[in-house]
Design a protein around this motif. Sequence first.
Motif, PDB file in Angstrom:
ATOM      1  N   GLN A 162       0.780  -1.046   0.025  1.00 29.24           N
ATOM      2  CA  GLN A 162      -0.017   0.008   0.057  1.00 29.24           C
ATOM      3  C   GLN A 162       0.832   1.324   0.109  1.00 29.24           C
ATOM      4  O   GLN A 162       0.453   2.165  -0.606  1.00 29.24           O
ATOM      5  CB  GLN A 162      -0.980  -0.071   1.191  1.00 29.24           C
ATOM      6  N   GLY A 163       1.817   1.357   0.728  1.00 29.86           N
ATOM      7  CA  GLY A 163       2.794   2.248   0.832  1.00 29.86           C
ATOM      8  C   GLY A 163       3.689   2.622  -0.492  1.00 29.86           C
ATOM      9  O   GLY A 163       3.929   3.619  -0.988  1.00 29.86           O
ATOM     10  N   LEU A 164       3.932   1.332  -1.025  1.00 30.44           N
ATOM     11  CA  LEU A 164       4.559   1.179  -2.478  1.00 30.44           C
ATOM     12  C   LEU A 164       3.603   1.868  -3.426  1.00 30.44           C
ATOM     13  O   LEU A 164       3.981   2.674  -4.355  1.00 30.44           O
ATOM     14  CB  LEU A 164       4.709  -0.138  -2.804  1.00 30.44           C
ATOM     15  N   LEU A 165       2.381   1.705  -3.523  1.00 34.84           N
ATOM     16  CA  LEU A 165       1.348   2.113  -4.206  1.00 34.84           C
ATOM     17  C   LEU A 165       1.209   3.727  -4.225  1.00 34.84           C
ATOM     18  O   LEU A 165       1.332   4.458  -5.335  1.00 34.84           O
ATOM     19  CB  LEU A 165      -0.242   1.588  -4.272  1.00 34.84           C
ATOM     20  N   HIS A 166       1.277   4.218  -2.946  1.00 37.46           N
ATOM     21  CA  HIS A 166       1.234   5.679  -2.718  1.00 37.46           C
ATOM     22  C   HIS A 166       2.641   6.167  -3.279  1.00 37.46           C
ATOM     23  O   HIS A 166       2.258   7.219  -3.978  1.00 37.46           O
ATOM     24  CB  HIS A 166       1.115   6.106  -1.314  1.00 37.46           C
ATOM     25  N   ASN A 167       3.571   5.854  -3.180  1.00 35.08           N
ATOM     26  CA  ASN A 167       4.972   6.546  -3.534  1.00 35.08           C
ATOM     27  C   ASN A 167       5.008   6.109  -5.208  1.00 35.08           C
ATOM     28  O   ASN A 167       5.386   7.251  -5.689  1.00 35.08           O
ATOM     29  CB  ASN A 167       6.106   5.602  -2.995  1.00 35.08           C
ATOM     30  N   ILE A 168       4.302   5.352  -5.720  1.00 36.66           N
ATOM     31  CA  ILE A 168       4.565   5.395  -7.146  1.00 36.66           C
ATOM     32  C   ILE A 168       3.445   6.286  -7.822  1.00 36.66           C
ATOM     33  O   ILE A 168       3.875   6.971  -8.686  1.00 36.66           O
ATOM     34  CB  ILE A 168       4.144   3.948  -7.664  1.00 36.66           C
ATOM     35  N   GLU A 169       2.414   6.311  -7.197  1.00 35.97           N
ATOM     36  CA  GLU A 169       1.450   7.345  -7.886  1.00 35.97           C
ATOM     37  C   GLU A 169       1.682   8.784  -7.724  1.00 35.97           C
ATOM     38  O   GLU A 169       1.686   9.569  -8.570  1.00 35.97           O
ATOM     39  CB  GLU A 169       0.076   7.067  -6.971  1.00 35.97           C
ATOM     40  N   LYS A 170       2.459   8.959  -6.483  1.00 31.23           N
ATOM     41  CA  LYS A 170       3.201  10.425  -6.449  1.00 31.23           C
ATOM     42  C   LYS A 170       4.223  10.628  -7.580  1.00 31.23           C
ATOM     43  O   LYS A 170       4.362  11.620  -7.781  1.00 31.23           O
ATOM     44  CB  LYS A 170       3.478  10.391  -4.998  1.00 31.23           C
ATOM     45  N   TRP A 171       4.677   9.516  -7.843  1.00 28.30           N
ATOM     46  CA  TRP A 171       6.102   9.694  -8.941  1.00 28.30           C
ATOM     47  C   TRP A 171       5.360  10.175 -10.285  1.00 28.30           C
ATOM     48  O   TRP A 171       5.886  10.804 -10.994  1.00 28.30           O
ATOM     49  CB  TRP A 171       6.669   8.545  -9.180  1.00 28.30           C
ATOM     50  N   GLY A 172       4.000   9.635 -10.277  1.00 24.93           N
ATOM     51  CA  GLY A 172       3.307  10.411 -11.435  1.00 24.93           C
ATOM     52  C   GLY A 172       3.573   9.321 -12.824  1.00 24.93           C
ATOM     53  O   GLY A 172       3.087   9.966 -13.788  1.00 24.93           O
ATOM     54  N   CYS A 173       4.102   8.174 -12.813  1.00 22.04           N
ATOM     55  CA  CYS A 173       4.163   7.494 -13.970  1.00 22.04           C
ATOM     56  C   CYS A 173       2.803   6.450 -14.209  1.00 22.04           C
ATOM     57  O   CYS A 173       2.508   5.813 -13.019  1.00 22.04           O
ATOM     58  CB  CYS A 173       5.184   6.618 -13.771  1.00 22.04           C
ATOM     59  N   GLY A 174       2.507   6.137 -15.308  1.00 21.84           N
ATOM     60  CA  GLY A 174       1.485   5.143 -15.568  1.00 21.84           C
ATOM     61  C   GLY A 174       1.926   3.895 -16.210  1.00 21.84           C
ATOM     62  O   GLY A 174       1.192   2.728 -16.158  1.00 21.84           O
ATOM     63  N   ASN A 175       3.129   3.730 -16.620  1.00 19.70           N
ATOM     64  CA  ASN A 175       3.489   2.511 -17.183  1.00 19.70           C
ATOM     65  C   ASN A 175       3.982   1.461 -16.014  1.00 19.70           C
ATOM     66  O   ASN A 175       5.125   0.976 -16.084  1.00 19.70           O
ATOM     67  CB  ASN A 175       4.503   2.664 -18.187  1.00 19.70           C
ATOM     68  N   VAL A 176       2.966   1.096 -15.129  1.00 24.20           N
ATOM     69  CA  VAL A 176       3.599   0.482 -13.998  1.00 24.20           C
ATOM     70  C   VAL A 176       2.199  -0.508 -13.537  1.00 24.20           C
ATOM     71  O   VAL A 176       1.336   0.047 -13.362  1.00 24.20           O
ATOM     72  CB  VAL A 176       3.886   1.134 -12.788  1.00 24.20           C
ATOM     73  N   ILE A 177       2.660  -1.581 -13.150  1.00 25.38           N
ATOM     74  CA  ILE A 177       1.600  -2.568 -12.344  1.00 25.38           C
ATOM     75  C   ILE A 177       2.280  -2.621 -11.024  1.00 25.38           C
ATOM     76  O   ILE A 177       3.287  -3.092 -10.730  1.00 25.38           O
ATOM     77  CB  ILE A 177       1.556  -3.900 -13.101  1.00 25.38           C
ATOM     78  N   VAL A 178       1.224  -2.493  -9.900  1.00 30.55           N
ATOM     79  CA  VAL A 178       1.684  -2.630  -8.759  1.00 30.55           C
ATOM     80  C   VAL A 178       0.910  -3.996  -8.223  1.00 30.55           C
ATOM     81  O   VAL A 178      -0.234  -4.020  -8.155  1.00 30.55           O
ATOM     82  CB  VAL A 178       1.342  -1.589  -7.775  1.00 30.55           C
TER      83      VAL A 178
END
Length: 442
Positions: free
Chosen positions: A140-156
């Motif tokens: 869940q913390g990983l998801l938050h940090n990736i969304e803040k990074w602003g990239c869409g080419n990612v599967i969590v």
Amino acid sequence: MKLPETYKQNMKSLLNEEYDEFIESFEQDRYYGLRVNTTKISVEDFLKISPFHLEPIPWTSNGFYYQESERPAKHPYYYAGLYYLQEPSAMMPAQTLEIEEGDIVLDACAAPGGKSTELLNKLNGTGLLFSNDISSSRAQGLLHNIEKWGCGNVIVASEDISTLAKHYPETFDKVLIDAPCSGEGMFRKDPSLIQSWEERGNEYYVKLQKEIVKSALSLLKPGGKMVYSTCTFSCSENEDIIAYMKEICPEIQLIHIESPYFSRGVNGYEQCVRLYPHKIKGEGHFVAYIQKGDKPISHSSIIHPNEIPNEDAKEFFKNIQKSFDNGTFQLKKDKLYFIPDINLKGIRILRSGLFLGECKKNRFEPSQALAMNLKKEEFKNVIDLDISDPNVIKYLKGETIQVSNTKLKGWVLVCVNGYSLGFGKIQNGTIKNKYAQGWRWQ
């Protein structure tokens, strides 16, 4: 700091004449690092606007030391996703893995996201990052940090790597394994790890590490490259794991890691590096760089998206001047996503691609993730606040704010000095706050 006697004896055998200097390093203060999000801002431009006193971390291209007293986590630029706070030695694994645009990359033990965000920097909006952590709470913390990074080419995802191996054999061009370990290299940073080490020792982790690397090798394409790293010093968790990998996959080759800053691996594995706190401004790490055979890797062609499957969302997207490639728009229970082209059936997914927003009755509500993905010039209506404007903190706290622009109406992208923070709805100069509740300034 009271260190276990067994640990000290192990380190004395490993370091010999360097041992006393190593022990003395525990009396020194730890170091703090931040890494620039180059998908949003260049290092050069960040240094122009940075309010912090920064010193380059020599083994990175975009990492810097900062002073603890400067508290960069309490700055609007942090909320804009312009940088990630990361221990300096922990920047080395992702820095080592060479990424080409278009690569399909796996971060196998990804939480809390420091290495994944750097891999996204390297992909530069192309290819795909599959960011996985077996712990659903940490993911869940990983998801938050990736969304803040602003990239869409990612599967969590939050899945056991052995399950991934069954679904995706020889799928990934590059794999990063920052393996769960005994944490000896982080004793100075986090003394609570000493108790865990005394309770579990090294062998508890060796079994896990062997299971992880066995699956990881089967996930890696022939010719693909992999980084294996830990934040511990034990040979059983480091060089011995590389030896095990060579036993079960004889075609792997070690790639020599060039570095004037680190010590070499031991027991015949000089191609690897060891980071010691008495030798660098940072904590402890081990990094090995591996290639699976030498077959060249080919990338798949670009996939162009389908139409947006909702009229209200389609109308909203008229405000966006941005191309979406290598995926499809999909509507799932009123939630709209842009999903990369990969089969996700049977995998526990927290986020597939970019969450765009919710299709509600007669309207579309854009997501916080979409706001972080957009650049100022990519949205039609923008309110760009200066960093000194009190409205910046008010907005980040979720408050309604007043601005001088009374002509704009409807959805606006709220920015700080040109970098997006989130959405709002404006009418007569009043912005109704749409900043995500779980993200707000505390």
